[in-house]
Design a protein around this motif. Sequence first.
Motif, PDB file in Angstrom:
ATOM      1  N   ILE A  88      -5.525  -3.023  -3.957  1.00 13.17           N
ATOM      2  CA  ILE A  88      -4.606  -1.893  -3.745  1.00 13.17           C
ATOM      3  C   ILE A  88      -3.990  -1.458  -5.065  1.00 13.17           C
ATOM      4  CG2 ILE A  88      -2.411  -1.197  -2.706  1.00 13.17           C
ATOM      5  CD1 ILE A  88      -3.072  -3.168  -0.400  1.00 13.17           C
ATOM      6  N   TYR A  97       0.834  -1.210   0.000  1.00 10.16           N
ATOM      7  CA  TYR A  97       0.000   0.000   0.000  1.00 10.16           C
ATOM      8  C   TYR A  97       0.871   1.265   0.000  1.00 10.16           C
ATOM      9  CZ  TYR A  97      -3.218   3.609   1.616  1.00 10.16           C
ATOM     10  OH  TYR A  97      -3.938   4.767   1.735  1.00 10.16           O
ATOM     11  N   TRP A 105      -9.538  -0.752  -3.140  1.00  9.00           N
ATOM     12  CA  TRP A 105      -9.734  -1.322  -1.807  1.00  9.00           C
ATOM     13  C   TRP A 105     -10.814  -0.549  -1.056  1.00  9.00           C
ATOM     14  CZ3 TRP A 105      -9.154   0.932   3.005  1.00  9.00           C
ATOM     15  CH2 TRP A 105      -8.564   2.185   3.036  1.00  9.00           C
TER      16      TRP A 105
END
Length: 465
Positions: A396, A352, A401
């Motif tokens: 992601i 992320y 997400w």
Amino acid sequence: MALQLNAEQKYILKIFGDKTKYIIPPYQRAYTWTESECEELFEDLKTAFQKNKSEGYFIGNLVLATSARDEFEVIDGQQRLTTLIMLLKVLWAFDAKNRKLKNTIWILDDRTDAIIEQRVITNIFIERDSLSFNEVLDENYQYEKPQNKKDKFKTNIYFFYEKIKDFIDQDGNDIKDFIDFILYDVSLLPIFTEAENTAKAREKALKIFETMNNRGMPLDDSDIFKSNLYYMANRHNEQDTFVELWKSFDERCEAIDDKLKLRAFKIYSYMTRGEQGIKSSEIGLRDFFEKTEYSPFKKKTYREILDDLNRIVDSVEYFEETKQQSDNELAKWFQLIDLYTNAYPKDTVIVYLVKNNLNVGSDNTTKFAKSLVRQSYAKGSTTYIKHDMYDLVIKIMHEKWEVFYDKNYTCPYGFGRLYRGFELLEKYLDSNQLSVYPYKLKRRMYDMPGKATRELYERFFRGEQ
């Protein structure tokens, strides 16, 4: 088809005979043997010579790969092989008229006996290694006590020189008999694979090495990837540039964790899988990077790959630094992710951070980290969390997400191996409690949460607070 290999025990004179040369490839680690290992080798040889001369002495295995006549890439045994060639070099200083001994150290011109090249050549791109090794194997090298004890080549070859002098002067041994024993009665077992090119031969030899190796420090995949990147740079005559870039990457990783290089490649594979939308179980890292059609090794330049790896290191540094901060909201959730019982959630938060170039608002990152704690802790301590993480990585990488809640979450009466994480979570569910570092936890593994605590957890996982 079964893996084909060649193996025949050979005496030193045969190992270093004809035009045979041994190449230590770039992916190998630096030379690490100290005087302690050298002394053990020498004492074993001396004992075998003095007490069991007729039985000879077996030094060990070499695992090699070849695609060219008389040229072998050393997969396993470089420490032993390098040390042995230095011992032979020292012995030649005491028996310089011995042509066969000289021929074990260098390949010689058949007619003039002039030195053509070394038998053992190192391509390890740690500059001090290759330069120092070449220096001690120079025909005119002077055996003097080195000023720099960190130079293992000069330290070890001087050690052998002093040992041989004592062996002759103090113990009264015949050096020529000892040299003949080394050449004709000491043996190695070279095991090698052949293929039409070095890469295929290397792959076969590495499989043999992995199967038989049960000691020492085997090569890990990052060593092989280093070699692949080196050869990519070599095709563009950019070896020096690559060496500097890899050294920087290597030093950054070592400063954080000696296992970070391999972990960086694993996270890189997760990112690539996420881009491709792959949810299936992982394959071996080497197969992933060397065989899949979507591998970065087939799609990107070595510079782009190293840029990506350094971005991963940037994100790991950010995670490690942030989790150690006090009075920081984000640090709370990073600490909890760090306490999870396997690395899948932690690697996912690194994905992320890389995807967002660390240029994300603290609120967004905190929201993601808090959601990740919910998703991972709701499942308990399990390796099956990896499947959730594979799916989350895809989201992601494609910026899809969503915050996770488990509307049906029921708090268990025991937390298993996650008991420490749940104890910290209980403290941090107080909205006024910012991070504490270092934190001290007291709960024992089999302590049961009370009713109020269970309700507190359930509200958190269901998204009711």
